[in-house]
Design an enzyme around this catalytic site. Sequence first.
Site, short mmCIF file in Angstrom:
data_model
loop_
_atom_site.label_atom_id
_atom_site.label_comp_id
_atom_site.label_asym_id
_atom_site.label_seq_id
_atom_site.Cartn_x
_atom_site.Cartn_y
_atom_site.Cartn_z
N TYR A 1 -1.68 -0.26 10.28
CA TYR A 1 -1.82 -0.65 8.87
C TYR A 1 -0.56 -0.30 8.10
O TYR A 1 -0.04 -1.11 7.33
CB TYR A 1 -3.03 0.06 8.27
N SER B 1 0.85 -1.19 0.00
CA SER B 1 0.00 0.00 0.00
C SER B 1 0.89 1.23 0.00
O SER B 1 2.03 1.19 0.50
CB SER B 1 -0.90 0.02 1.25
#
Length: 262
Positions: free
Chosen positions: A159, A146
């Site tokens: 995350y 990501s």
Amino acid sequence: MSEFDGKVAIITGGANGMGEAAVRELAGLGATVVIADIDTERAEKVEAEVQAHGGKVKAIHTDVREESQVIALVEQVVSEFGSIDILDNNAASLELTANDPDVISLDPQVLQQTLQGNLIAPFLCCKHVIPVMVENGGGSIINMASVAGLTGDVALTAYALSKAGVIQLTRAVAVQYGKQNVRCNAIAPATILTANVDAYMPEDYRNAYIHNSSTSYLGLPEDVSGLVAFLASDRARYMTGHVIPVDGGITSALAVAHDRRA
């Protein structure tokens, strides 16, 4: 014949979102695709839809956070299909992001659970798929990272840490097993309009994201699945150990650039 004819792919988290798009993409190109997902109902629906269009797909209920289930998945796929040529580590524990604030406020339990779903799970899949690939002459692994693993943010701390770990896992696999013909690359998407994101993303966040992108729109799952197919193919045979953003240019600009645009 397609270059994917005879190839066997495992796509974790293949029942929804970017994983589902990759299932449809690879199956449409001739691969035999295994959907490894805990969402049995949705996985079976995707399986039926792809099969109805002539694709070769099998859904296998798997929680990739559990090593015993990953081992069972690999054994079943090899038993039924003979090999594993492609692994798309797409599954992630996104439900935890609602409780993922700044460093001081982050609950260590949320961090541990996030790492288990987003980093340990792809590690386990790599650990048990790589020996199969090596024995069969090689393969391609695509890890879903990501832009959060490439940049800093005011929240999503756990995350981001997990996705930064995925990037390093990618490099480790590429370096350690490249001479045995196992390639490993990562894709780093920005916000992608999956069905859930499109339904629940606040309008102000959507507008802010588009404002700070170099495109006038957000990405779709198909913008990622096409790259998955390329990285899985022999056309990418000289690419390994890389992280490729699919982000509308959001990581390519200075933070102030979009406010200075005329």
